[in-house]
Design an enzyme around this catalytic site. Structure first.
Site, PDB file in Angstrom:
ATOM      1  N   ASP A 118     -11.973  22.145  91.569  1.00  0.00           N
ATOM      2  CA  ASP A 118     -10.776  22.774  91.015  1.00  0.00           C
ATOM      3  C   ASP A 118      -9.848  23.070  92.188  1.00  0.00           C
ATOM      4  O   ASP A 118     -10.283  23.628  93.199  1.00  0.00           O
ATOM      5  CB  ASP A 118     -11.186  24.085  90.314  1.00  0.00           C
TER       6      ASP A 118
ATOM      7  N   GLU B  72      -3.847  20.197  84.931  1.00  0.00           N
ATOM      8  CA  GLU B  72      -3.824  21.159  83.814  1.00  0.00           C
ATOM      9  C   GLU B  72      -2.371  21.371  83.420  1.00  0.00           C
ATOM     10  O   GLU B  72      -1.583  21.942  84.170  1.00  0.00           O
ATOM     11  CB  GLU B  72      -4.456  22.503  84.190  1.00  0.00           C
TER      12      GLU B  72
ATOM     13  N   ASP C 214      -5.067  23.194  88.832  1.00  0.00           N
ATOM     14  CA  ASP C 214      -4.771  24.371  88.006  1.00  0.00           C
ATOM     15  C   ASP C 214      -3.259  24.507  87.771  1.00  0.00           C
ATOM     16  O   ASP C 214      -2.464  24.385  88.697  1.00  0.00           O
ATOM     17  CB  ASP C 214      -5.298  25.610  88.751  1.00  0.00           C
TER      18      ASP C 214
ATOM     19  N   HIS D 235     -12.969  26.846  79.661  1.00  0.00           N
ATOM     20  CA  HIS D 235     -13.274  28.256  79.937  1.00  0.00           C
ATOM     21  C   HIS D 235     -12.150  29.205  79.512  1.00  0.00           C
ATOM     22  O   HIS D 235     -12.282  30.414  79.665  1.00  0.00           O
ATOM     23  CB  HIS D 235     -13.568  28.414  81.422  1.00  0.00           C
ATOM     24  N   ASP D 236     -11.049  28.657  79.031  1.00  0.00           N
ATOM     25  CA  ASP D 236      -9.913  29.492  78.631  1.00  0.00           C
ATOM     26  C   ASP D 236      -9.763  29.630  77.117  1.00  0.00           C
ATOM     27  O   ASP D 236      -8.963  30.445  76.655  1.00  0.00           O
ATOM     28  CB  ASP D 236      -8.602  28.900  79.184  1.00  0.00           C
TER      29      ASP D 236
HETATM   30  C1  NOJ Z   1      -5.717  28.304  84.389  1.00  0.00           C
HETATM   31  C2  NOJ Z   1      -7.180  28.549  84.510  1.00  0.00           C
HETATM   32  O1  NOJ Z   1      -7.880  27.621  83.726  1.00  0.00           O
HETATM   33  C3  NOJ Z   1      -7.424  29.981  84.114  1.00  0.00           C
HETATM   34  O2  NOJ Z   1      -8.785  30.272  83.964  1.00  0.00           O
HETATM   35  C4  NOJ Z   1      -6.784  30.859  85.136  1.00  0.00           C
HETATM   36  O3  NOJ Z   1      -6.904  32.205  84.758  1.00  0.00           O
HETATM   37  C5  NOJ Z   1      -5.299  30.509  85.306  1.00  0.00           C
HETATM   38  N1  NOJ Z   1      -5.055  29.101  85.346  1.00  0.00           N
HETATM   39  C6  NOJ Z   1      -4.759  31.099  86.583  1.00  0.00           C
HETATM   40  O4  NOJ Z   1      -5.245  30.382  87.684  1.00  0.00           O
END
Ligand code: NOJ
Ligand code: MG
Length: 536
Positions: A99, A268, A201, A333-334
Site C-alpha cells: 500500500d 484507489e 491510497d 477494509h473500508d
Molecule cells: C483510504 C483507505 O482505504 C482508508 O482505510 C484510509 O482511512 C483512508 N484512505 C486515508 O488514508
C-alpha cells in the site's frame, strides 16, 4: 503468458495485516504471520497478495498515517522480516503488492514536524499551509472525509494546515517537485526490495485547487448521510494536474518492470465512471500511460438486483478505453462485508460473479469463508471514523475482525488477546472446518478460482452480456472456440433458462450449489439463488 499477464489475468487478495495472523502473541497480526499463511493463499489459488500499510505509524488511522515510509512498524515486525517476503512469495509464484499512501503523512512524520517548526524552514511548503480566513476561521469550507473541517489551526505558526482525513494526517503538497521526488523515491525503495506493485491510497486526492476555492454544496445530500458528502469535492479531488502525476508515477514503477514481470499500480479512486477511466492515462496515440488498474468499486455500492448489476457491467465494459484492463472488487477494509450486505446465500452468487467477470478480481481476506461484519460495542470501538461520526454506521471495525483460521483459541489468529474482538461464529466458521467441506464458501471459492485459472475464456476471454430476463444475470465469456455462459439467478424461485439462450445440451462446469455438474439436456432450470457456469 506475457510479462503483464499476472495483474491482468490473475487474482489479488487483500490482507489487512493487523487482522490476518499474529505470530508473537501481542494480538496484532504481523509480517511473520503473513509469511506463515502464504501456503494458504496458494491453496486458495490467488496470484497476488496486497498488504495494507505496514510502515511505522502512530496508528491514528491504523497505518494510513505513516511516520516513516521506508521502514516497518515494530508491531508488524522488522525490515528483515519484510525482506524475507518477496522471496517467499516468489518461491510460491505469488506477487507482492504494498500500500502506498501519498496524499498524507502522519503528523509525527519528521517532514511535518519540520514543516510546522515555528520559523522559516525548507519543509514548510511540503504541506498545505494557509492563513486564517478574515474571521479567523479555516481558509476554505473543505471538510475532512472523517467529518469536521479539513483544516487545523497551528498556534505556533498562526496558520492552518489541510488534512483530507484526520488532523493527524496532514496532506502533502503535491505541487512541490521536492515532495513528488521524495515520494517517488519511496516507491523505488520498495521496488528495489522486490515488490511487484502498489495499491495507491486515495490517488484522486493528491492535488488541491491552486486558488483554494470553496467546494459547492451537494444538492443530493440528506441529513444522516456521511457528513463528508455535504459538499461536492470539486476543488479537493480529481484536479486536472493529477493526470501528469499519474503518468510520472507510472514511469517510476515501469523503470523496474522486466521482460518477465511487470510492476503494477492499482489506484484507489472513488469517482464517476468517466472520470475513473481518465486514470488509465490514454494518450491521443492510444497508449495507456496511467495506472494499470483504477479500482472499480461499483459492486461494493451496487443495490443487489440482477438488472442493476447488468447495467453496471454493461456501462463499465462500454466505458473502458481500448486495451484497458478491467477489474472488479467485492469488498475491502473500508466497506461492509459482502456476506453482511447481501447475506450468505447471495454472497455465493457474488463470488461467482466476481470470479467470472472479465477483469482482475480483488478479494478481501475472510470473504472466502463468508466472514460477516461484527458489531463492535461502543466501548471497544477502534476506528477513528466511527469515533468522529458515531452512530451513522460508518465505522470500519466490523469488517476488520481477525481472520478465522481454526477452532484453536482465538480462532488460531493469536496466542494472545486479539486487538479487535472475533466474530461470535468463529468456532463454526473457519478455514479448518471449511477446507474439507464441499458445500462451504471456501470450497466454492477454490473451485471458482481453479476454474478461472484453467479456462482462458474466464481469465482473458471476451465478454458478451446476454438477456435472460429480469432476475437472471447472464453473460458469455469466450476464447477461441470455447464459450462459457454464466447464469446467475437472483430470484428466490426456480428459473428456467430460455431455450433460445443455450443449445439443447450444455455441460455445467460450476455451480454455487455443491454437487451439481455434468451434462444437461433440454431446458436448464436454475435453483433459487443458484449461479452456474455452463459450457456449450
Ligand atoms: C483510504 C483507505 O482505504 C482508508 O482505510 C484510509 O482511512 C483512508 N484512505 C486515508 O488514508
Ligand atoms: Mg503480532
Amino acid at each position: 503468458m506475457s510479462a503483464d499477464a499476472w495483474w491482468k489475468n490473475g487474482i489479488v487478495y487483500q490482507v489487512y495485516p493487523r487482522s490476518f495472523q499474529d505470530s508473537d502473541g501481542d494480538g496484532i497480526g504481523d509480517l511473520r504471520g503473513i509469511q506463515k499463511r502464504l501456503d494458504y493463499l496458494v491453496e486458495l489459488g490467488v496470484d497476488a497478495v496486497w498488504i495494507s500499510p505496514i510502515y511505522p505509524s502512530p496508528m491514528a488511522d491504523f497505518g494510513y498515517d505513516i511516520s516513516d515510509y521506508c521502514d516497518i512498524d515494530p508491531r508488524f515486525g522488522t525490515l528483515d522480516d519484510f525482506d524475507a517476503l518477496p522471496a517467499e512469495c516468489r518461491a510460491r509464484g505469488l506477487k507482492l503488492v504494498l500500500d502506498f499512501v501519498p496524499n498524507h503523512t502522519s503528523d509525527q512524520h519528521p517532514w511535518f514536524l519540520q514543516s510546522r517548526a515555528p520559523r522559516e524552514n525548507p519543509k514548510r511548503d511540503w504541506y498545505l499551509w494557509r492563513d486564517p480566513a478574515p474571521d479567523g476561521g479555516p481558509p476554505t469550507n473543505w471538510i475532512s472525509n472523517f467529518g469536521g473541517p479539513a483544516w487545523t489551526f497551528d498556534e505556533a505558526t498562526g496558520q492552518y494546515y489541510a488534512h483530507s482525513f484526520l488532523k493527524e494526517q496532514p496532506d502533502l503538497n503535491w505541487r512541490n517537485p521536492e515532495v513528488r521526488e521524495a515520494m517517488y523515491e519511496v516507491l523505488r525503495f520498495w521496488l528495489r526490495r522486490g515488490v511487484d506493485g502498489f495499491r495507491v491510497d486515495v490517488l484522486y486526492h493528491l492535488v488541491k485547487d491552486r486558488l483554494f476555492r470553496n467546494n459547492p454544496p451537494n444538492p443530493a445530500f440528506k441529513p444522516g448521510q456521511d457528513p463528508s458528502h455535504r459538499l461536492l469535492p470539486l476543488y479537493t479531488t480529481d484536479r486536472p494536474e493529477m493526470q501528469d502525476i499519474v503518468v510520472e508515477m507510472r514511469r517510476v514503477v515501469d523503470a523496474f518492470s522486466s521482460e518477465d514481470s511487470a510492476r503494477v499500480l492499482i489506484g484507489e479512486l472513488h469517482l464517476p465512471l468517466e472520470r475513473l477511466m481518465a486514470y488509465y492515462g490514454r494518450t491521443p496515440e492510444g497508449m495507456l500511460e496511467g495506472v494499470q488498474l483504477p479500482f472499480n468499486f461499483q459492486l461494493i455500492a451496487a443495490p443487489w438486483h440482477a438488472a442493476e448489476i447488468d447495467r453496471i457491467v454493461r456501462n463499465y465494459e462500454a466505458a473502458l478505453p481500448h486495451g484497458a484492463a478491467p477489474n472488479w472488487v467485492l469488498g475491502n477494509h473500508d466497506k461492509p462485508r459482502i456476506a453482511s450486505r447481501v447475506g450468505q446465500e447471495r454472497a455465493r452468487l457474488a463470488a461467482m460473479l466476481l470470479l467470472t467477470l472479465r477483469g482482475t478480481p480483488t478479494l478481501y481476506y475472510g470473504d472466502e469463508i463468508g466472514m460477516a461484519d461484527v458489531p463492535i460495542p461502543p466501548a471497544e470501538v477502534q476506528d477513528p471514523f466511527e469515533k468522529n461520526a458515531p452512530g451513522l454506521g460508518l465505522g470500519r471495525d466490523p469488517q476488520r475482525t481477525p481472520m478465522q483460521w481454526s477452532r484453536a483459541p482465538a480462532a488460531g489468529f493469536t496466542q494472545g488477546r486479539p486487538w479487535l474482538r472475533l466474530a461470535d461464529d468463529w468456532a463454526t466458521r473457519n478455514v479448518e472446518l471449511q477446507r474439507g467441506d464441499p458445500d462451504s464458501m471456501l470450497s466454492l471459492y477454490q473451485r471458482l478460482i481453479a476454474l478461472r485459472r484453467n479456462e482462458p475464456a474466464l481469465h482473458e476471454g471476451r465478454h458478451e452480456q446476454l438477456d435472460a430476463g429480469p432476475d437472471v444475470l447472464a453473460y458469455a465469456r469466450s476464447a477461441g472456440t470455447r464459450r462459457l455462459v454464466v447464469l446467475l439467478n437472483f430470484a428466490e424461485t426456480e428459473m428456467t433458462v430460455h431455450a433460445d439462450l443455450l443449445p439443447t445440451e450444455v455441460v455445467v462446469v460450476a455451480s454455487t450449489l455443491a454437487g451439481r455438474s455434468g451434462a444437461v439436456q433440454g431446458e436448464l432450470v436454475l435453483q433459487p439463488l443458484e449461479g452456474v457456469v455452463v459450457a456449450q
